[in-house]
Design a protein around this motif. Structure first.
Motif, PDB file in Angstrom:
ATOM      1  N   GLY A 111     -45.244 105.926  -6.097  1.00 21.88           N
ATOM      2  CA  GLY A 111     -44.801 107.078  -5.339  1.00 21.88           C
ATOM      3  C   GLY A 111     -44.379 108.225  -6.231  1.00 21.88           C
ATOM      4  N   VAL A 112     -43.972 109.304  -5.575  1.00 23.80           N
ATOM      5  CA  VAL A 112     -43.412 110.466  -6.255  1.00 23.80           C
ATOM      6  C   VAL A 112     -42.075 110.775  -5.590  1.00 23.80           C
ATOM      7  CG1 VAL A 112     -45.682 111.373  -6.828  1.00 23.80           C
ATOM      8  CG2 VAL A 112     -44.554 112.140  -4.727  1.00 23.80           C
ATOM      9  N   TYR A 113     -41.191 111.459  -6.334  1.00 23.66           N
ATOM     10  CA  TYR A 113     -39.906 111.788  -5.727  1.00 23.66           C
ATOM     11  C   TYR A 113     -39.559 113.253  -5.923  1.00 23.66           C
ATOM     12  CZ  TYR A 113     -37.337 111.775 -10.237  1.00 23.66           C
ATOM     13  OH  TYR A 113     -36.881 112.059 -11.501  1.00 23.66           O
ATOM     14  N   ASN A 114     -38.754 113.753  -4.979  1.00 23.59           N
ATOM     15  CA  ASN A 114     -38.312 115.140  -4.971  1.00 23.59           C
ATOM     16  C   ASN A 114     -36.793 115.177  -4.815  1.00 23.59           C
ATOM     17  OD1 ASN A 114     -38.429 117.678  -2.366  1.00 23.59           O
ATOM     18  ND2 ASN A 114     -37.896 117.950  -4.507  1.00 23.59           N
ATOM     19  N   TYR A 115     -36.092 115.586  -5.878  1.00 18.42           N
ATOM     20  CA  TYR A 115     -34.641 115.754  -5.790  1.00 18.42           C
ATOM     21  C   TYR A 115     -34.380 116.952  -4.888  1.00 18.42           C
ATOM     22  CZ  TYR A 115     -29.724 116.133  -7.099  1.00 18.42           C
ATOM     23  OH  TYR A 115     -28.341 116.169  -7.066  1.00 18.42           O
ATOM     24  N   SER A 116     -33.670 116.699  -3.786  1.00 22.55           N
ATOM     25  CA  SER A 116     -33.542 117.722  -2.753  1.00 22.55           C
ATOM     26  C   SER A 116     -32.235 118.518  -2.847  1.00 22.55           C
ATOM     27  CB  SER A 116     -33.620 117.058  -1.376  1.00 22.55           C
ATOM     28  OG  SER A 116     -33.387 118.004  -0.348  1.00 22.55           O
ATOM     29  N   TYR A 117     -32.371 119.827  -2.655  1.00 21.70           N
ATOM     30  CA  TYR A 117     -31.215 120.712  -2.525  1.00 21.70           C
ATOM     31  C   TYR A 117     -31.153 121.286  -1.109  1.00 21.70           C
ATOM     32  CZ  TYR A 117     -31.317 120.604  -7.647  1.00 21.70           C
ATOM     33  OH  TYR A 117     -31.318 120.198  -8.958  1.00 21.70           O
ATOM     34  N   ALA A 118     -31.958 120.744  -0.216  1.00 26.51           N
ATOM     35  CA  ALA A 118     -32.057 121.287   1.137  1.00 26.51           C
ATOM     36  C   ALA A 118     -30.767 121.065   1.921  1.00 26.51           C
ATOM     37  CB  ALA A 118     -33.222 120.652   1.879  1.00 26.51           C
ATOM     38  N   SER A 119     -30.253 122.130   2.490  1.00 27.34           N
ATOM     39  CA  SER A 119     -29.073 122.028   3.354  1.00 27.34           C
ATOM     40  C   SER A 119     -29.394 122.513   4.765  1.00 27.34           C
ATOM     41  CB  SER A 119     -27.911 122.828   2.775  1.00 27.34           C
ATOM     42  OG  SER A 119     -28.269 124.193   2.609  1.00 27.34           O
ATOM     43  N   THR A 120     -30.667 122.901   4.991  1.00 20.64           N
ATOM     44  CA  THR A 120     -31.126 123.310   6.315  1.00 20.64           C
ATOM     45  C   THR A 120     -32.477 122.663   6.591  1.00 20.64           C
ATOM     46  OG1 THR A 120     -32.347 125.262   5.560  1.00 20.64           O
ATOM     47  CG2 THR A 120     -29.990 125.557   6.040  1.00 20.64           C
ATOM     48  N   VAL A 121     -32.818 122.543   7.853  1.00 25.59           N
ATOM     49  CA  VAL A 121     -34.106 121.988   8.240  1.00 25.59           C
ATOM     50  C   VAL A 121     -35.246 122.877   7.749  1.00 25.59           C
ATOM     51  CG1 VAL A 121     -35.590 121.474  10.219  1.00 25.59           C
ATOM     52  CG2 VAL A 121     -33.214 120.697  10.208  1.00 25.59           C
ATOM     53  N   ALA A 122     -35.037 124.197   7.798  1.00 27.38           N
ATOM     54  CA  ALA A 122     -36.077 125.129   7.348  1.00 27.38           C
ATOM     55  C   ALA A 122     -36.393 124.928   5.873  1.00 27.38           C
ATOM     56  CB  ALA A 122     -35.634 126.560   7.606  1.00 27.38           C
ATOM     57  N   LYS A 123     -35.359 124.734   5.056  1.00 34.45           N
ATOM     58  CA  LYS A 123     -35.558 124.508   3.624  1.00 34.45           C
ATOM     59  C   LYS A 123     -36.279 123.178   3.399  1.00 34.45           C
ATOM     60  CE  LYS A 123     -34.855 124.572  -0.897  1.00 34.45           C
ATOM     61  NZ  LYS A 123     -35.857 125.247  -1.773  1.00 34.45           N
ATOM     62  N   ALA A 124     -35.899 122.158   4.162  1.00 32.84           N
ATOM     63  CA  ALA A 124     -36.560 120.854   4.036  1.00 32.84           C
ATOM     64  C   ALA A 124     -38.049 120.960   4.327  1.00 32.84           C
ATOM     65  CB  ALA A 124     -35.911 119.847   4.982  1.00 32.84           C
ATOM     66  N   LYS A 125     -38.407 121.716   5.348  1.00 33.16           N
ATOM     67  CA  LYS A 125     -39.817 121.873   5.707  1.00 33.16           C
ATOM     68  C   LYS A 125     -40.594 122.595   4.613  1.00 33.16           C
ATOM     69  CE  LYS A 125     -39.303 121.860  10.756  1.00 33.16           C
ATOM     70  NZ  LYS A 125     -39.458 122.677  12.000  1.00 33.16           N
ATOM     71  N   SER A 126     -40.020 123.649   4.046  1.00 31.32           N
ATOM     72  CA  SER A 126     -40.727 124.394   2.993  1.00 31.32           C
ATOM     73  C   SER A 126     -40.880 123.536   1.742  1.00 31.32           C
ATOM     74  CB  SER A 126     -40.004 125.700   2.671  1.00 31.32           C
ATOM     75  OG  SER A 126     -38.718 125.464   2.137  1.00 31.32           O
ATOM     76  N   ASP A 127     -39.865 122.719   1.436  1.00 30.35           N
ATOM     77  CA  ASP A 127     -39.958 121.815   0.283  1.00 30.35           C
ATOM     78  C   ASP A 127     -41.061 120.775   0.499  1.00 30.35           C
ATOM     79  OD1 ASP A 127     -37.824 123.210  -0.720  1.00 30.35           O
ATOM     80  OD2 ASP A 127     -36.382 121.568  -0.563  1.00 30.35           O
ATOM     81  N   ALA A 128     -41.131 120.230   1.697  1.00 28.87           N
ATOM     82  CA  ALA A 128     -42.156 119.227   1.997  1.00 28.87           C
ATOM     83  C   ALA A 128     -43.556 119.819   1.870  1.00 28.87           C
ATOM     84  CB  ALA A 128     -41.938 118.661   3.398  1.00 28.87           C
ATOM     85  N   GLN A 129     -43.730 121.053   2.307  1.00 21.62           N
ATOM     86  CA  GLN A 129     -45.024 121.721   2.176  1.00 21.62           C
ATOM     87  C   GLN A 129     -45.383 121.907   0.703  1.00 21.62           C
ATOM     88  OE1 GLN A 129     -47.130 122.092   4.410  1.00 21.62           O
ATOM     89  NE2 GLN A 129     -46.123 122.371   6.388  1.00 21.62           N
ATOM     90  N   ALA A 130     -44.378 122.175  -0.133  1.00 21.61           N
ATOM     91  CA  ALA A 130     -44.633 122.319  -1.567  1.00 21.61           C
ATOM     92  C   ALA A 130     -45.107 121.006  -2.178  1.00 21.61           C
ATOM     93  CB  ALA A 130     -43.364 122.806  -2.277  1.00 21.61           C
ATOM     94  N   ILE A 131     -44.558 119.886  -1.694  1.00 14.44           N
ATOM     95  CA  ILE A 131     -44.995 118.571  -2.162  1.00 14.44           C
ATOM     96  C   ILE A 131     -46.460 118.346  -1.807  1.00 14.44           C
ATOM     97  CG2 ILE A 131     -44.702 116.084  -1.870  1.00 14.44           C
ATOM     98  CD1 ILE A 131     -42.440 117.289  -3.411  1.00 14.44           C
ATOM     99  N   VAL A 132     -46.804 118.611  -0.561  1.00 12.27           N
ATOM    100  CA  VAL A 132     -48.180 118.413  -0.093  1.00 12.27           C
ATOM    101  C   VAL A 132     -49.142 119.257  -0.924  1.00 12.27           C
ATOM    102  CG1 VAL A 132     -49.752 118.722   1.855  1.00 12.27           C
ATOM    103  CG2 VAL A 132     -47.457 117.791   2.239  1.00 12.27           C
ATOM    104  N   SER A 133     -48.756 120.488  -1.206  1.00  8.80           N
ATOM    105  CA  SER A 133     -49.598 121.383  -1.999  1.00  8.80           C
ATOM    106  C   SER A 133     -49.784 120.850  -3.415  1.00  8.80           C
ATOM    107  CB  SER A 133     -48.981 122.776  -2.029  1.00  8.80           C
ATOM    108  OG  SER A 133     -49.732 123.646  -2.851  1.00  8.80           O
ATOM    109  N   THR A 134     -48.713 120.373  -4.028  1.00  4.93           N
ATOM    110  CA  THR A 134     -48.788 119.868  -5.404  1.00  4.93           C
ATOM    111  C   THR A 134     -49.620 118.598  -5.492  1.00  4.93           C
ATOM    112  OG1 THR A 134     -46.617 120.821  -5.926  1.00  4.93           O
ATOM    113  CG2 THR A 134     -47.419 119.093  -7.387  1.00  4.93           C
ATOM    114  N   LEU A 135     -49.524 117.749  -4.503  1.00  4.61           N
ATOM    115  CA  LEU A 135     -50.300 116.509  -4.519  1.00  4.61           C
ATOM    116  C   LEU A 135     -51.797 116.767  -4.363  1.00  4.61           C
ATOM    117  CD1 LEU A 135     -48.022 114.126  -2.410  1.00  4.61           C
ATOM    118  CD2 LEU A 135     -48.427 114.071  -4.877  1.00  4.61           C
ATOM    119  N   ALA A 136     -52.155 117.859  -3.740  1.00  6.93           N
ATOM    120  CA  ALA A 136     -53.555 118.291  -3.656  1.00  6.93           C
ATOM    121  C   ALA A 136     -54.496 117.186  -3.185  1.00  6.93           C
ATOM    122  CB  ALA A 136     -54.012 118.824  -5.020  1.00  6.93           C
TER     123      ALA A 136
END
Length: 339
Positions: A59-84
């Protein structure tokens, strides 16, 4: 002995994955992005290095700084983009101080993040420390259905992979425990300085795949059992470096465009690379497989789960498969006789 591995980031610098594999590393979990959402500086190097050495990227991991749902969603999209297009399990690391007072919002963050990751075809889980789990996640446990990877360190001393952590210190949680990070002071050959040590209790992914359109045109497929008359240590080795030796195994990966595109091995450990000219028929293996009722292990399977599915028991399966000596040690794409 359980399935043991490591989780790494750019903090470990350049890793000699061949040495790490030889030292007993059976899987790896890689940091995928940084706080600025750019890829971790060693992510691609670690993905390639682990794959070439036959170390499954669980697997891969992402240390999260998200304190809102909106931030969590944008971070998740960044993961999907990086995994390509790659589909390892994605672990959301929730432990930062900004997440301690969020209450139910933390559960909403986890679920929103997980929805995007699973929609992209990846499995999803949550990493955190045992204290954080008990304080900030357990009160909302009924709202979170994902598995967990928990950190708890029984000792502050340096540890090697050959030393087993005390079972009595294994974290106890109300969710499924997929893994335990039992040391932050691991000593592993091929890695300078300390590295985190982990155990896993589910089948480990063996196919570290970067999808490629060209791969569909190959004569052989991932998961196919083959025998070879020669093979190579690398996907790029010239014919002069061929290892003239008979071997058999399952194709774990196809590297499009490589001189030796097929990575094959057994039980999640790569034997080597080969090309079409190295592969010969394996009628005996095919006949043996067809004569028995077999099951191909999928990610997240346990011996207990598929023994129930096939109306048998763990002890009965182990009696039919002499290669299985530990109930925690099975691998994705491993073919197991069930009856």
């Amino acid at each position: 002995m359980s399935i043991k591995g490591i989780d790494v980031s750019s903090y470990q610098g350049t890793i000699d994955w061949a040495k790490a594999a030889a030292a007993g590393v059976q899987f790896a979990i890689l940091k995928v992005i940084r706080k600025d959402l750019n890829p971790d500086k060693q992510f691609e190097n670690n993905w390639t290095g682990a794959t070439e050495a036959g170390v499954p990227v669980q697997g891969v991991y992402n240390y999260s700084y998200a304190s809102t749902v909106a931030k969590a969603k944008s971070d998740a999209q960044a993961i999907v983009s990086t995994l390509a297009g790659r589909t390892p399990m994605v672990w959301l690391d929730v432990e930062d101080s900004v997440q301690k007072g969020l209450g139910q919002t933390l559960a909403e963050i986890i679920n929103a993040y997980g929805a995007i990751i699973t929609a992209a075809g990846c499995q999803f889980g949550v990493y955190t420390g045992l204290s954080f789990y008990n304080s900030y996640i357990k009160p909302y446990a009924d709202q979170i259905t994902y598995p967990f990877w928990i950190a708890r360190y029984p000792s502050s001393a340096s540890m090697s992979l050959s030393v087993d952590p005390a079972d009595s210190k294994r974290p106890e949680i109300v969710h499924d425990l997929h893994g335990w990070q039992y040391s932050s002071k691991g000593s592993v050959s091929g890695i300078s300085g300390n590295v985190d040590l982990d155990e896993l209790y589910v089948a480990v992914e063996t196919v570290n795949v970067m999808p490629s359109p060209e791969a569909t045109s190959y004569a052989h497929k991932v998961g196919e059992a083959i025998t070879v008359s020669s093979y190579y240590a690398s996907s790029t080795d010239p014919i002069g470096k061929a290892i003239i030796k008979n071997a058999s195994g399952t194709i774990m990966r196809i590297k499009a465009g490589a001189a030796n595109p097929y990575c094959f091995g057994k039980n999640g450990v790569a034997t080597g690379w080969c090309n079409d000219g190295d592969i010969r028929s394996s009628a005996e293996a095919e006949e043996t497989e067809s004569a028995a009722v077999s099951y191909t292990v999928k990610s997240g399977d346990t011996l207990s789960s598929f023994s129930k599915k096939h109306g048998t028991t763990v002890s009965a399966i182990m009696a039919l498969n002499s290669s299985i000596t530990n109930t925690n040690r099975i691998y994705v794409n491993q073919v197991i006789r069930v009856k």
